[in-house]
Design a protein around this motif. Structure first.
Motif, PDB file in Angstrom:
ATOM      1  N   LEU A 216       0.812  -1.223   0.000  1.00 37.68           N
ATOM      2  CA  LEU A 216       0.000   0.000   0.000  1.00 37.68           C
ATOM      3  C   LEU A 216       0.838   1.262   0.000  1.00 37.68           C
ATOM      4  N   ALA A 217       2.161   1.103   0.070  1.00 35.52           N
ATOM      5  CA  ALA A 217       3.084   2.246   0.088  1.00 35.52           C
ATOM      6  C   ALA A 217       2.768   3.189   1.238  1.00 35.52           C
ATOM      7  N   ILE A 218       2.555   2.602   2.432  1.00 39.25           N
ATOM      8  CA  ILE A 218       2.303   3.394   3.623  1.00 39.25           C
ATOM      9  C   ILE A 218       3.355   3.070   4.668  1.00 39.25           C
ATOM     10  N   SER A 219       3.423   3.920   5.692  1.00 40.94           N
ATOM     11  CA  SER A 219       4.487   3.768   6.676  1.00 40.94           C
ATOM     12  C   SER A 219       4.044   3.062   7.951  1.00 40.94           C
ATOM     13  N   GLY A 220       2.729   2.858   8.153  1.00 37.46           N
ATOM     14  CA  GLY A 220       2.296   2.200   9.372  1.00 37.46           C
ATOM     15  C   GLY A 220       0.793   2.201   9.546  1.00 37.46           C
ATOM     16  N   ARG A 221       0.353   1.841  10.749  1.00 35.88           N
ATOM     17  CA  ARG A 221      -1.071   1.650  11.047  1.00 35.88           C
ATOM     18  C   ARG A 221      -1.897   2.909  10.864  1.00 35.88           C
ATOM     19  N   ARG A 222      -1.300   4.063  11.127  1.00 38.02           N
ATOM     20  CA  ARG A 222      -2.071   5.301  11.072  1.00 38.02           C
ATOM     21  C   ARG A 222      -2.703   5.518   9.702  1.00 38.02           C
TER      22      ARG A 222
END
Length: 233
Positions: A216-222
């Motif tokens: 998803l190209a995201i850095s974490g849960r947020r």
């Protein structure tokens, strides 16, 4: 203090705690006879937390109550923020027009933080509805506002959102197991609790979450609350 702690819980992905804090904030304001919803828009903020833990009826009720209260005072910022919450809580055919109206009002009210968030959600929703060009334009506008405000977190979040549009679709496809784990993580479950719920080892959960973040190209849960919806759908 309750509103600030609620915001911190939201940022940490502890969404039910955020809902509890914002609700307690609302009770405190009511006890003090503070009826102007623009003082602390606790309902709309709690609505986003309720959505993250899949309490959809509560989210919609909170958002719609906030809109009614905001319209009584007529503040462009207050009405815009409430429209944003209603649009996301409804997730229907009216959501894009409501978000477009929210963006206009937040821009008019010079509410830069709320504006970039509304632009981001509008862009993401347009992409879900296959309006990729319109979504990209809104995301780029959100990034411009974030940079103007010096908000590094949102500038990076928008950059990653734009990067997802450029990546190959098959590389972003989540497996059924990844979707289950990601949904529980989005709801605020710890890795240990996810493992116990799905009868997995903690290291297996960690492996799958790392794969989800990469795809998803995201850095974490947020960022799961926004990123997961379009891809899992």
């Amino acid at each position: 203090m309750l509103a600030a702690r609620g915001a911190l819980h939201m940022a940490m992905g502890q969404f039910q705690h955020a809902v509890d804090d914002y609700t307690a904030c609302g009770r405190t304001l009511a006890a003090l006879n503070v009826v102007n919803s623009t003082v602390i828009p606790w309902r709309s903020r709690a609505a986003f937390g309720a959505l993250a833990v899949q309490r959809y009826d509560l989210a919609l009720a909170l958002a719609e109550d906030e809109l009614i209260a905001a319209r009584k005072w007529g503040s462009a910022r207050g009405v815009g923020a409430a429209l944003h919450a209603v649009a996301i809580a409804r997730r229907g055919e009216s959501s894009v027009p409501l978000l477009e109206e929210a963006v206009q009002l937040l821009d008019l009210g010079q509410a830069r933080t709320e504006l970039m968030q509304a632009l981001y959600d509008l862009g993401t929703l347009q992409v879900e509805r296959k309006d990729v060009a319109g979504g990209r334009s809104r995301l780029e506008a959100a990034g411009a506002v974030a940079r103007e405000c010096g908000n590094a977190y949102w500038a990076e979040r928008v950059r990653l959102g734009l990067a997802r549009l450029s990546g190959p679709d098959n590389g972003r496809t989540l497996t059924r197991q990844e979707i289950k784990i990601a949904q529980l993580a989005r709801a605020g479950y710890s890795n240990q609790r996810i493992a116990e719920t799905l009868f997995l080892a903690v290291r297996t959960v960690e492996f799958h979450l790392s794969s989800v973040y990469r795809k998803l190209a995201i850095s974490g849960r947020r960022e799961l609350a926004t990123a997961l919806g379009s891809v899992a759908a």
